[in-house]
Design a protein around this motif. Structure first.
Motif, PDB file in Angstrom:
ATOM      1  N   ARG A   1       0.817  -1.216   0.000  1.00 51.58           N
ATOM      2  CA  ARG A   1       0.000   0.000   0.000  1.00 51.58           C
ATOM      3  C   ARG A   1       0.850   1.265   0.000  1.00 51.58           C
TER       4      ARG A   1
ATOM      5  N   TYR B   1     -12.509  12.711   6.538  1.00 52.50           N
ATOM      6  CA  TYR B   1     -12.301  11.353   6.052  1.00 52.50           C
ATOM      7  C   TYR B   1     -11.930  10.429   7.214  1.00 52.50           C
ATOM      8  N   PRO B   2     -12.211   9.132   7.047  1.00 48.85           N
ATOM      9  CA  PRO B   2     -11.673   8.147   8.009  1.00 48.85           C
ATOM     10  C   PRO B   2     -10.295   7.679   7.563  1.00 48.85           C
ATOM     11  N   ILE B   3      -9.533   7.080   8.452  1.00 53.86           N
ATOM     12  CA  ILE B   3      -8.313   6.371   8.082  1.00 53.86           C
ATOM     13  C   ILE B   3      -8.721   4.937   7.774  1.00 53.86           C
ATOM     14  N   ASP B   4      -8.619   4.552   6.509  1.00 55.29           N
ATOM     15  CA  ASP B   4      -9.135   3.255   6.077  1.00 55.29           C
ATOM     16  C   ASP B   4      -8.301   2.084   6.577  1.00 55.29           C
ATOM     17  N   ASP B   5      -7.004   2.285   6.689  1.00 57.44           N
ATOM     18  CA  ASP B   5      -6.112   1.198   7.094  1.00 57.44           C
ATOM     19  C   ASP B   5      -5.988   1.175   8.616  1.00 57.44           C
TER      20      ASP B   5
ATOM     21  N   GLU C   1     -20.521   7.877  11.922  1.00 58.70           N
ATOM     22  CA  GLU C   1     -19.333   7.295  11.316  1.00 58.70           C
ATOM     23  C   GLU C   1     -18.082   8.047  11.757  1.00 58.70           C
TER      24      GLU C   1
ATOM     25  N   ARG D   1     -14.442   9.763  11.809  1.00 61.37           N
ATOM     26  CA  ARG D   1     -13.628  10.589  10.922  1.00 61.37           C
ATOM     27  C   ARG D   1     -12.320  10.925  11.630  1.00 61.37           C
TER      28      ARG D   1
END
Length: 271
Positions: free
Chosen positions: A76, A240-244, A262, A264
């Protein structure tokens, strides 16, 4: 075969077997220093960071085979933009550095062991050492130097202003909504100033809320959260969220906010 020939053959075999472990050890040491990357992959990633990403293979100096590109993609550290040919999407494909790739460069990459080409590697290693020492001394992130997009003059002026706590309302803004709490408009200005302070005056950057809150530690958390949600609703700012999950730190957990239930973790102010 004579005894002399046998002795030379035995000596030659012994030399070959004694060199092999050293070569494997160097490869293992490089991968450990580079976070699992080979010296060639590390050099290729640094080329993308320093020279700019989004380039095709013909535009890059470090040649990578498919497995090496796949390794960087699986880690990634990069994303691969497929080429125009449907039957051969690797032809003309472009490599882009991800946030995780920049994170690698900011930390582990500064001590990386690179592939030893005749001139590029030693020069690049010296450059990285100087850049790393400079950034550490000034407490800066690599993105401040390599990839910021300067804001316009008015926004640069906001970025250069101090983000110290306000003791009273700005002219024409009225009194704060509560003791120790800035009015929404003034607080939004402070949030924008703090954002530009973290990014070095750049817009369109993902900033961890943990870093933002560190600049706004004198403001009430609930008030900051309310203004952040309002900025997103108005447009021009996105949470935004941290996806990882592996990239989430304890300070991110403490700084996260909820939007419609949700999580963020990041703020991007567009411009």
């Amino acid at each position: 075969m004579t005894t002399k020939d046998n002795g030379q053959k035995h000596l030659s075999t012994r030399k070959r077997t004694s060199r092999a472990p050293k070569k494997r050890k160097k490869s293992v040491d490089a991968r450990e220093a580079n976070g699992g990357l080979t010296g060639k992959q590390a050099l290729a990633l640094w080329e993308l960071v320093i020279m700019g990403d989004g380039k095709t293979a013909s535009q890059r100096s470090v040649e990578l085979d498919r497995s090496e590109v796949k390794g960087l993609e699986s880690a990634r550290l990069i994303t691969v933009e497929k080429g125009p040919r449907k039957k051969d999407p690797t032809w003309g494909s472009k490599l882009h550095v991800t946030d995780a790739g920049w994170e690698w460069a900011n930390h582990q990459g500064l001590g990386a062991r690179l592939s030893q080409t005749k001139a590029a590697a030693p020069v690049l290693a010296a450059l990285l050492a100087k850049v790393g020492a400079y950034l550490e001394y000034h407490n800066l992130a690599l993105a401040h130097l390599m990839r910021p997009r300067p804001a316009d003059k008015e926004q640069d002026g906001v970025a250069s202003t101090a983000v110290a706590p306000q003791t009273g309302p700005a002219p024409g803004e009225g009194a704060p909504t509560a003791p120790g709490e800035a009015a929404p408009a003034a607080l939004e200005d402070r949030i924008r100033a703090a954002y530009l302070h973290v990014t070095g005056g750049a817009l369109n950057q993902y900033v961890r809320l943990a870093l933002l809150r560190a600049q706004l530690r004198d403001e009430q958390v609930e008030a900051v959260d309310a203004v952040l949600r309002g900025m997103q609703e108005k447009g021009g700012a996105v949470l935004y969220p941290i996806d990882d999950p592996q990239r989430i730190r304890p300070e991110d957990d403490a700084a996260a906010l909820r939007v419609s239930g949700e999580r963020r973790d990041l703020l991007c102010i567009e411009g």
